[in-house]
Design a protein around this motif. Sequence first.
Motif, PDB file in Angstrom:
ATOM      1  N   ALA A 178       5.373  -8.377  37.671  1.00 43.15           N
ATOM      2  CA  ALA A 178       5.008  -6.961  37.597  1.00 43.15           C
ATOM      3  C   ALA A 178       5.264  -6.406  38.994  1.00 43.15           C
ATOM      4  N   LEU A 179       6.485  -5.964  39.227  1.00 39.56           N
ATOM      5  CA  LEU A 179       6.932  -5.461  40.535  1.00 39.56           C
ATOM      6  C   LEU A 179       7.473  -4.038  40.362  1.00 39.56           C
ATOM      7  N   GLU A 180       6.659  -3.186  39.757  1.00 39.96           N
ATOM      8  CA  GLU A 180       7.170  -1.887  39.314  1.00 39.96           C
ATOM      9  C   GLU A 180       6.736  -0.708  40.174  1.00 39.96           C
ATOM     10  N   ASP A 234      -5.796   3.307  42.802  1.00 41.64           N
ATOM     11  CA  ASP A 234      -5.646   3.672  41.389  1.00 41.64           C
ATOM     12  C   ASP A 234      -4.413   3.030  40.772  1.00 41.64           C
ATOM     13  N   ASP A 235      -3.317   3.002  41.539  1.00 43.48           N
ATOM     14  CA  ASP A 235      -2.090   2.390  41.031  1.00 43.48           C
ATOM     15  C   ASP A 235      -2.291   0.889  40.788  1.00 43.48           C
ATOM     16  N   LEU A 240      -3.116  -3.807  37.087  1.00 40.38           N
ATOM     17  CA  LEU A 240      -3.924  -4.947  36.650  1.00 40.38           C
ATOM     18  C   LEU A 240      -4.420  -4.748  35.224  1.00 40.38           C
ATOM     19  N   ASN A 241      -4.831  -3.534  34.905  1.00 44.46           N
ATOM     20  CA  ASN A 241      -5.240  -3.249  33.528  1.00 44.46           C
ATOM     21  C   ASN A 241      -4.063  -3.355  32.564  1.00 44.46           C
ATOM     22  N   ASP A 242      -2.904  -2.904  33.008  1.00 46.22           N
ATOM     23  CA  ASP A 242      -1.734  -2.929  32.126  1.00 46.22           C
ATOM     24  C   ASP A 242      -1.299  -4.356  31.800  1.00 46.22           C
ATOM     25  N   TRP A 302     -11.921  -4.943  40.324  1.00 46.87           N
ATOM     26  CA  TRP A 302     -11.331  -5.237  39.024  1.00 46.87           C
ATOM     27  C   TRP A 302     -11.780  -6.614  38.527  1.00 46.87           C
ATOM     28  N   LEU A 303     -11.734  -7.602  39.413  1.00 45.92           N
ATOM     29  CA  LEU A 303     -12.155  -8.948  39.034  1.00 45.92           C
ATOM     30  C   LEU A 303     -13.639  -8.986  38.655  1.00 45.92           C
TER      31      LEU A 303
END
Length: 306
Positions: A178-180, A234-235, A240-242, A302-303
Motif C-alpha cells: 500500500a504505497l499510494e 488523517d491520510d 490503515l482502515n482501507d 489506530w492500533l
Amino acid sequence: MFLPVPVTQQTAADTGTFRQALRTIRAAIPGVTTAGLFLDARTSGVDDWLALLNTARDENVQLVIGFADVVGGFAEQGFRPERINGLWQLGPLGEFFACHACATHPALYAVLSLDEPWHPTKRPVYTTADLQDLYTTLKSRSPTTPIMVAFSRQIWKHRDDPRAHYESGMADIVQISALEFQDGAYQFDLLDQNHYWSRRVVREKTPTVPLWTTVQVMGNRLGPAAGYWFPRADDLTRMLNDVTASKYEDEFPLTGIAFQKWDSENPVGRTSQFTLGDSYLPAQPGAQVSASGVAIEAINAWLNAR
C-alpha cells in the motif's frame, strides 16, 4: 517495521546500535513485533547475521532478512539471483541458507528471497517456473526456513500473464503493498485494485499462506505533494482502515502490516526524505520531526482502537 538501522551498521560491532533502535521502535510503537533488514553480504557475514538475530531474540523481535545490492552505503535494490545453465547463483542467499544456525534461528521470521520479481525495470525478470524452482532449491537447503516474496502490486497486474503469474510453491509468506501516497493525492483506486485482486488470487492459489502488506510512511515532503509524499494523520489512518476493510479481509485476511519505512538508509539521516523514524534521528529538520511524531501517534491510536 522496516528498516531499523542503516545497511552500513548491520554488523556484529554495531549490535548495540541495533539493540537501541529496536528498543526505540518498541517504545514508540509497542505493537511492533517484526523488523526487516536488507543486509550487505560484501561487508557482513555469518557472524554478523547471527549477532543481529541474537540481539533481536533478546529484544523479543523477529526479523525478515533479505540481501541488497549496496551502492555508496545505500541499499539500491534487493539481491536478485540468476539461473545460469540451469543452476541458481544464490550468492548471499545460499550462504545464509547454508548456515544452519542462521536459517533455523528462533528470531528469524522469514528470508525475503525476492522483492518485486516481475518489476519491468529490475533484472532478471522471473517466470512462474523460475520462482517455483528457486523456492524448491532454497527449501532443499533448509526445509523449515520460511521464505517470503514481496510482490507489491504484481500479483494483481500479472494475474492473466501465462508466463509470470502467482502460483503455489513460490513462497511460504506473501507480501503486497500500500504505497499510494503519490502524485498529489491518495491513489485509492490503485490500492483497491491491488488488494482486491491480489487477495483473491492468493486465496485461490494458496489459501493458507500468511499475507502481509506494506503501508507507506516515507515521502519527499509532507503531503499531498508531487511524487511519493509523507502522510498526515488523517491520510495514514484512512490507509490503515482501507487495507483492513471487510471488502479485502473477506477475500483474504492480513497477517501483518509492515511500515515502510522507519529510518533513513545512512548513518547521518537523509534530510531530503520524511520517514517514520525522524522523531528519533539526530539533527532532522523540524518539519520532519513533527510529521514523524504525528504519524506515530496516529498508528498507536489506530492500533489501540482495534
